[in-house]
Design a protein around this motif. Structure first.
Motif, PDB file in Angstrom:
ATOM      1  N   PRO A   1      35.546  42.540  46.806  1.00 34.64           N
ATOM      2  CA  PRO A   1      35.481  41.376  45.911  1.00 34.64           C
ATOM      3  C   PRO A   1      36.581  41.432  44.856  1.00 34.64           C
ATOM      4  O   PRO A   1      37.313  42.414  44.748  1.00 34.64           O
ATOM      5  CB  PRO A   1      34.094  41.515  45.275  1.00 34.64           C
ATOM      6  N   GLY A   2      36.660  40.357  44.070  1.00 36.32           N
ATOM      7  CA  GLY A   2      37.633  40.331  42.987  1.00 36.32           C
ATOM      8  C   GLY A   2      38.794  39.405  43.275  1.00 36.32           C
ATOM      9  O   GLY A   2      38.851  38.748  44.327  1.00 36.32           O
ATOM     10  N   PRO A   3      39.753  39.326  42.349  1.00 31.80           N
ATOM     11  CA  PRO A   3      40.929  38.477  42.541  1.00 31.80           C
ATOM     12  C   PRO A   3      41.666  38.858  43.824  1.00 31.80           C
ATOM     13  O   PRO A   3      41.672  40.035  44.218  1.00 31.80           O
ATOM     14  CB  PRO A   3      41.777  38.773  41.297  1.00 31.80           C
TER      15      PRO A   3
ATOM     16  N   GLU B   1      44.163  41.940  43.668  1.00 34.24           N
ATOM     17  CA  GLU B   1      43.454  43.203  43.441  1.00 34.24           C
ATOM     18  C   GLU B   1      42.665  43.610  44.678  1.00 34.24           C
ATOM     19  O   GLU B   1      42.664  44.774  45.091  1.00 34.24           O
ATOM     20  CB  GLU B   1      42.515  43.045  42.246  1.00 34.24           C
ATOM     21  N   SER B   2      41.998  42.632  45.293  1.00 40.46           N
ATOM     22  CA  SER B   2      41.218  42.898  46.501  1.00 40.46           C
ATOM     23  C   SER B   2      42.111  43.393  47.623  1.00 40.46           C
ATOM     24  O   SER B   2      41.775  44.358  48.323  1.00 40.46           O
ATOM     25  CB  SER B   2      40.500  41.612  46.935  1.00 40.46           C
TER      26      SER B   2
ATOM     27  N   ARG C   1      43.575  47.088  47.062  1.00 43.40           N
ATOM     28  CA  ARG C   1      42.616  48.181  47.212  1.00 43.40           C
ATOM     29  C   ARG C   1      42.505  48.645  48.660  1.00 43.40           C
ATOM     30  O   ARG C   1      42.345  49.824  48.933  1.00 43.40           O
ATOM     31  CB  ARG C   1      41.229  47.757  46.703  1.00 43.40           C
TER      32      ARG C   1
END
Length: 312
Positions: free
Chosen positions: A229-231, A234-235, A238
């Motif tokens: 999840p997330g922007p 960033e996603s 990762r």
């Protein structure tokens, strides 16, 4: 030959548009009625404002790919064409079989699915991917919104009776041939939450990219949550250095399967055929009410000992 049409005219002289059943950034899908064959179909319309050279090329690729792909796990292309409006704008349309059920994205808004349903749906998708990969095609956009569900499990009045869940993969708009040379724009195409690490890096994609994306879809179906999840940025970053976090509540056999499908290195991932065989075994275990737990071996290879085909 293309002809000028009014908004109320039937596409191609035969397809009368009804209500909208889906939409994306570049297209909208309508339920429609084929007045020539007197049957309902689905019509995908490419937005005129989005029909630049790149979109025209993508729609042409989608038509040509779907025209030569026939498999129970794929939505069947029935017709396609381009008409020109009085304003001089192209109206591109693809006519496909109508799948009456929801897409997986809509279903997941209600929460996670039972593990047996996930295995059945995943099995259909893995077999469909095995089919297209064997013909040199990479989908590149495996995600819940592109998975159409046909049958929902039901409980009978007198006894428990489950209808096997079926799924079909759709939307080949950014599919490509294996090892195709892509532009930078094409290389990073796809939905950020489901991109493989190599897609994030803009590298040449292979069938292993689809397997990675399917692994994330299966994990989300089990947990009800996005793995990354997330922007978007960033996603995406990762997953360049870590596998998807798998909750402790996920059964060990499922954990082994997801890990095998989402290895960081493409060469270390399961093939679509391996994944289909493992999902067959998981579906069979759930269907007979047996425990889904590690037995003598807990690897996807051990799960794949069963034939990769499920009945109705």
């Amino acid at each position: 030959m293309a002809r000028h049409v009014r908004g109320t005219d039937a596409l191609g002289g035969r397809y009368r548009l009804l209500e909208k059943v889906g939409a994306g950034s570049m297209s909208v899908v309508h339920r429609a009625f084929d007045e020539f064959l007197e049957r309902e179909v689905a019509v995908k319309l490419i937005h005129s404002s989005a029909a630049d050279d790149a979109e025209l090329r993508r729609s042409d690729v989608e038509v040509k790919l779907l025209a030569r792909l026939t498999h129970p796990g794929l939505v069947t292309l029935l017709d396609a064409g381009t008409e020109w409006t009085p304003e001089g704008l192209p109206r591109i349309f693809l006519v496909m079989e109508l799948v009456s059920g929801p897409d997986l994205r809509a279903r997941l808004k209600e929460g996670p699915l039972p593990a047996t349903r996930v295995a059945e749906i995943g099995h259909d998708l893995a077999e469909a991917l095995d089919y297209i990969h064997g013909r040199g095609v990479v989908h590149r956009d495996v995600k819940p919104a592109n998975v159409l569900l046909l049958d929902d499990p039901v409980k009978g009045m007198d006894s428990i009776r489950w209808t096997r869940a079926h799924a079909k993969l759709t939307d080949f708009g950014i599919a490509c041939m294996t090892e195709s040379v892509l532009t930078l724009e094409d290389a990073v195409s796809g939905t950020p939450a489901y991109l493989s690490p190599e897609q994030v890096r803009g590298e040449v994609v292979t069938p292993a990219s689809d397997i990675y994306s399917l692994g994330l879809v299966l994990l989300q179906s089990l947990t009800g949550e996005l793995a990354f999840p997330g922007p978007p940025l960033e996603s995406a970053v990762r997953r360049l250095t870590q596998g998807p976090p798998i909750p402790e509540t996920v059964d060990p056999l499922w954990r082994e399967l997801v890990v095998g499908m989402t290895a960081l290195e493409p060469a270390q991932r399961l093939t679509a055929a391996d994944a289909a065989a493992a999902l067959y075994r998981l579906a069979a275990l759930g269907a007979v009410g047996g425990p889904i737990a590690l037995g003598g071996a807990g690897t996807p290879a051990a799960l794949g000992a069963q034939p990769a085909s499920l009945g109705s």
